[in-house]
Scaffold this active site. Structure first.
Site, PDB file in Angstrom:
ATOM      1  CG  HIS A   1     -41.806 -14.715  -2.885  1.00 31.59           C
ATOM      2  ND1 HIS A   1     -41.529 -16.036  -2.681  1.00 31.59           N
ATOM      3  CD2 HIS A   1     -43.148 -14.586  -2.728  1.00 31.59           C
ATOM      4  CE1 HIS A   1     -42.658 -16.695  -2.432  1.00 31.59           C
ATOM      5  NE2 HIS A   1     -43.650 -15.839  -2.452  1.00 31.59           N
TER       6      HIS A   1
ATOM      7  CG  ASP B   1     -38.032 -15.803  -2.175  1.00 35.38           C
ATOM      8  OD1 ASP B   1     -38.507 -15.559  -1.056  1.00 35.38           O
ATOM      9  OD2 ASP B   1     -38.684 -16.314  -3.112  1.00 35.38           O
TER      10      ASP B   1
HETATM   11  C1  XUL Z   1     -48.028 -19.709   0.187  1.00 36.58           C
HETATM   12  C2  XUL Z   1     -47.614 -19.927  -1.205  1.00 36.58           C
HETATM   13  C3  XUL Z   1     -46.662 -18.930  -1.771  1.00 36.58           C
HETATM   14  C4  XUL Z   1     -46.928 -18.598  -3.194  1.00 36.58           C
HETATM   15  C5  XUL Z   1     -46.075 -17.478  -3.732  1.00 36.58           C
HETATM   16  O1  XUL Z   1     -48.911 -20.649   0.664  1.00 36.58           O
HETATM   17  O2  XUL Z   1     -47.982 -20.900  -1.805  1.00 36.58           O
HETATM   18  O3  XUL Z   1     -45.379 -19.421  -1.615  1.00 36.58           O
HETATM   19  O4  XUL Z   1     -46.728 -19.703  -4.010  1.00 36.58           O
HETATM   20  O5  XUL Z   1     -46.189 -16.324  -2.993  1.00 36.58           O
END
Ligand code: XUL
Ligand code: CO
Length: 439
Positions: A99, A102
């Site tokens: 993300h 992150d």
């Molecule tokens: C949350 C989840 C996230 C997504 C990316 O449950 O799985 O980490 O994979 O936003």
């Protein structure tokens, strides 16, 4: 600078090795069903769990320090790049996922946050060039900051909708710059806690508007990869709009997004939706929307999204069986959306976690190969529907029968036979294959 001096490259040593820091099943160059194990599995490191999550939960603080020797957020993120690539190199992991928030700290303004990303992205790029490690997918974290408490694309405030759009544009730019083959929407807060304050139809229309803008922008800057929706039924909101594979496929088709999107299926999200992991994969592949996988497992006794490293060989076997049936990954891969347990609070544990997950999936791949070459399950399913290959069955499939034809056929016919579904026998065939795969 090295961060994990006491850990060397993790190698395949086979099942007789008692070295904990070795692979027992993941032999990356071994050919399975015509491809290397590494090509079938396409393992990815999740940046958020591996480089960021410190063990915090509702009742307690972090149990592991992930500042990587730095004393401010930007330097911590710089060090995370080098630490992260060291982890991937040592484990032989060829992909990663992140993300925006992150990899770089959120600043006081959107411009400051973007400037922080501009400091970190070149470091990631040069580490990618040095190691050959690739970006599987990128995404924007439009759920953690309080501004997103009522959603991103589904927020009742158009200001927040606009903010989410700005953030997604930047995250997509970075994904493209780093050569990512996927861009994920996980609707963290895209749902509701009570219908009393929610215009559900308007919110879903808006969610689709944001996705449409993202596709249009992505294609305009030359992005050729997949967009993914990652279904999840609940948590953090009581009801998430991207509930499960079937719901998401209906949504994508309704809004004309189905040509650009596929699904990113997460094991623990499937179980939260009351499905098995392989059910969700089957729904996606039957609809031509099998994209990528977030590998993890939940705990049936806890019932929330625990994101545990996957060690259940039944699940990894059936997952790889579905993956092989779907033709394998193209742009997608197996991202470990998994984190070490709070009490597994050393960096050695992180290596051990990945080894456990990678070995469980490698073994699952060997079981899938065994199931395919054994052929008894496929043959059973084929035979089970064989009455549709001729006679009235073929006429039904060919669209040649009316309800009246069925009436007349049955009126003059005999009582149908009831054929065994052989569930227990099929389960023991699966057990046979699980055991034979280890030979
Ligand atoms: C949350 C989840 C996230 C997504 C990316 O449950 O799985 O980490 O994979 O936003
Ligand atoms: Co996920």
């Amino acid at each position: 600078m090295k961060f994990f001096e006491n850990i060397g490259n993790i190698k395949y040593e086979g099942i007789d090795s008692d070295n904990m820091l070795s692979f027992k099943h993941y032999d990356k160059n071994k050919i399975v069903l015509g491809r290397k194990m590494s090509e079938h599995l396409k393992f990815a490191m999740s940046y958020w769990h591996t480089m960021c999550a410190g063990g915090k939960d509702m009742f307690g603080d972090d149990t592991i320090n992930k500042s990587f020797g730095a004393d401010n957020p930007l330097d911590t993120c710089k060090n995370k790049v080098f630490a992260g690539f060291e982890i991937m190199e040592k484990l032989g992991i060829e992909y990663f996922c992140f993300h925006d928030r992150d990899i770089a700290p959120e600043g006081a303004t959107f411009a400051e946050s973007s400037a922080n990303l501009d400091v970190i992205v070149p470091l990631i790029k040069s580490e990618m060039q040095r190691t050959g490690i690739k970006l599987l997918w990128g995404t924007a974290n439009c759920f953690a900051n309080p501004r997103f408490m009522s959603g991103a694309g589904t927020n009742p405030s158009s200001e927040v909708f606009a903010y989410a759009g700005a953030q997604i544009k930047k995250a997509l730019d970075i994904t493209v710059e780093l050569g990512g083959t996927g861009y994920v929407f996980w609707g963290g807060r895209e749902g509701y806690d009570t219908l009393l304050n929610t215009d559900m139809k308007f919110e879903q229309d808006n969610m689709a508007r944001l996705m449409k803008m993202t596709v249009e922008y992505g294609r305009s800057i030359g992005y050729e990869g997949d967009f993914y929706i990652e279904p999840k039924p609940k948590e953090p909101t009581k009801h998430q709009y991207d509930f499960d594979s079937a719901t998401v496929i209906g949504f994508l088709r309704h809004y004309g997004l189905d040509k650009d999107f596929k699904l990113n299926i997460e094991a623990n999200h499937a179980t939260l939706a009351g499905h098995t992991f392989n059910h969700e994969l089957r729904v996606a592949s039957d609809n031509g929307m099998f994209g990528s996988i977030d590998a993890n497992q939940g705990d049936m006794l806890l019932g929330w999204d625990t994101d545990q490293f996957p060690t259940n060989i039944y699940d990894t076997s059936l997952c790889m069986y579905e993956t092989i049936r779907a033709g394998g990954f193209t742009n997608g891969g197996l991202n470990f959306d998994s984190k070490a347990r709070r009490q597994s609070n050393s960096f050695e544990d992180i290596f051990l976690c990945y080894i456990a997950g990678m070995d469980s999936f490698a073994y699952g791949l060997l079981v899938a190969e065994q199931l395919v070459t054994d052929g008894r399950i496929d043959k059973f399913v084929e035979d089970r529907y064989s009455s549709y290959n001729s006679g009235i069955g073929k006429d039904i499939v060919d669209g040649k029968t009316s309800l009246l034809d069925l009436y007349n056929y049955t009126l003059n016919g005999v009582e149908p036979t009831t054929n065994s579904g052989r569930q227990e026998w099929l389960e023991s065939v699966l057990n046979d294959c699980i055991i034979k795969a280890g030979r």
